[in-house]
Design a protein around this motif. Structure first.
Motif, short mmCIF file in Angstrom:
data_model
loop_
_atom_site.label_atom_id
_atom_site.label_comp_id
_atom_site.label_asym_id
_atom_site.label_seq_id
_atom_site.Cartn_x
_atom_site.Cartn_y
_atom_site.Cartn_z
N ALA A 159 8.37 7.56 8.95
CA ALA A 159 7.18 8.05 9.67
C ALA A 159 5.92 7.85 8.83
O ALA A 159 4.91 7.37 9.33
CB ALA A 159 7.36 9.52 10.04
N ALA A 160 5.99 8.19 7.55
CA ALA A 160 4.82 8.04 6.68
C ALA A 160 4.42 6.58 6.55
O ALA A 160 3.24 6.24 6.56
CB ALA A 160 5.09 8.67 5.32
N GLN A 161 5.41 5.69 6.43
CA GLN A 161 5.12 4.27 6.36
C GLN A 161 4.47 3.77 7.65
O GLN A 161 3.68 2.83 7.62
CB GLN A 161 6.39 3.47 6.11
N GLN A 220 10.97 6.19 -3.71
CA GLN A 220 11.49 5.10 -2.87
C GLN A 220 10.36 4.14 -2.48
O GLN A 220 10.53 2.92 -2.51
CB GLN A 220 12.16 5.66 -1.61
N LEU A 221 9.22 4.71 -2.11
CA LEU A 221 8.07 3.89 -1.73
C LEU A 221 7.57 3.08 -2.92
O LEU A 221 7.23 1.89 -2.78
CB LEU A 221 6.96 4.78 -1.16
N GLY A 256 7.83 -5.77 -4.06
CA GLY A 256 6.96 -6.59 -3.23
C GLY A 256 7.21 -6.44 -1.74
O GLY A 256 6.70 -7.21 -0.94
N LYS A 257 7.99 -5.46 -1.36
CA LYS A 257 8.29 -5.25 0.06
C LYS A 257 7.24 -4.38 0.74
O LYS A 257 7.23 -4.24 1.95
CB LYS A 257 9.67 -4.64 0.22
N LEU A 258 6.36 -3.79 -0.06
CA LEU A 258 5.31 -2.89 0.42
C LEU A 258 4.18 -3.00 -0.60
O LEU A 258 4.44 -3.09 -1.80
CB LEU A 258 5.88 -1.47 0.45
N SER A 259 2.95 -3.02 -0.14
CA SER A 259 1.85 -3.08 -1.11
C SER A 259 1.72 -1.73 -1.81
O SER A 259 2.14 -0.69 -1.29
CB SER A 259 0.54 -3.43 -0.40
N ALA A 260 1.14 -1.75 -2.98
CA ALA A 260 0.93 -0.51 -3.74
C ALA A 260 0.05 0.45 -2.95
O ALA A 260 0.30 1.67 -2.95
CB ALA A 260 0.32 -0.82 -5.11
N ASP A 261 -0.96 -0.08 -2.27
CA ASP A 261 -1.83 0.77 -1.45
C ASP A 261 -1.07 1.40 -0.29
O ASP A 261 -1.29 2.58 0.04
CB ASP A 261 -3.02 -0.03 -0.92
N LYS A 290 1.11 4.18 -1.69
CA LYS A 290 0.27 5.34 -2.04
C LYS A 290 -0.17 6.07 -0.78
O LYS A 290 -0.11 7.30 -0.70
CB LYS A 290 -0.94 4.87 -2.84
N GLY A 291 -0.60 5.32 0.23
CA GLY A 291 -1.06 5.93 1.48
C GLY A 291 0.06 6.69 2.18
O GLY A 291 -0.13 7.80 2.69
N ALA A 292 1.26 6.10 2.20
CA ALA A 292 2.40 6.77 2.84
C ALA A 292 2.74 8.06 2.10
O ALA A 292 2.99 9.10 2.72
CB ALA A 292 3.61 5.83 2.88
N THR A 293 2.73 8.02 0.79
CA THR A 293 3.01 9.21 -0.01
C THR A 293 1.98 10.30 0.28
O THR A 293 2.33 11.48 0.42
CB THR A 293 3.04 8.87 -1.51
#
Length: 135
Positions: free
Chosen positions: A56-58, A83-84, A91-96, A99-102
């Motif tokens: 959901a957060a992603q 996990q994020l 490289g499966k998710l950008s750092a931003d 961070k945004g999902a968290t």
């Protein structure tokens, strides 16, 4: 099994005898899942609750975690953050995005704090007595 069917029927009969609810939970509302401020409450922060929170957060949904054990929801948030971060490292998710999902995952210290959520999912232990106590 026939025992489960009997439990479901009994639960439906009990629910039919419950008078109309009062308060904020009784207010009907239209649900627009595309709304930008959508908030999802999750009761129970074990494997299932953590997985739901992460997805959901992603997806850009605000998440509120609640668990009866005081340390469980913060631990779940930290687990999902880890996990994020691992997804970002691979490289499966950008750092931003990680961070945004968290940042979209909040903690509720009491069950009533979920009243701001548009949807609440129950993800507690598969124990009928525990579920009855919750509801």
């Amino acid at each position: 099994s026939s025992g489960m069917v009997a439990e479901i029927r009994a639960a439906r009969q009990r629910r039919a005898r419950i008078p109309a609810l009062s308060g904020s939970f009784a207010t009907p509302m239209a649900l627009d899942i595309a709304r930008s401020d959508l908030r999802l409450g999750i009761v129970g922060t074990g494997i299932m609750g953590r997985g739901i929170a992460q997805i959901a957060a992603q997806a850009g949904i605000g998440v509120v975690l609640y668990d009866t054990r005081a340390d469980a929801a913060p631990a779940a948030r930290e687990y999902v953050a880890g996990q994020l971060a691992r997804l970002a490292e691979k490289g499966k998710l950008s750092a931003d995005a990680a961070k945004g999902a968290t940042e979209r995952i909040d903690i509720a210290h009491v069950l009533t704090h979920l009243s701001s959520c548009h949807i609440v999912i129950e993800a507690i232990v598969e124990n009928l007595e525990a579920k009855r106590e919750l509801f």
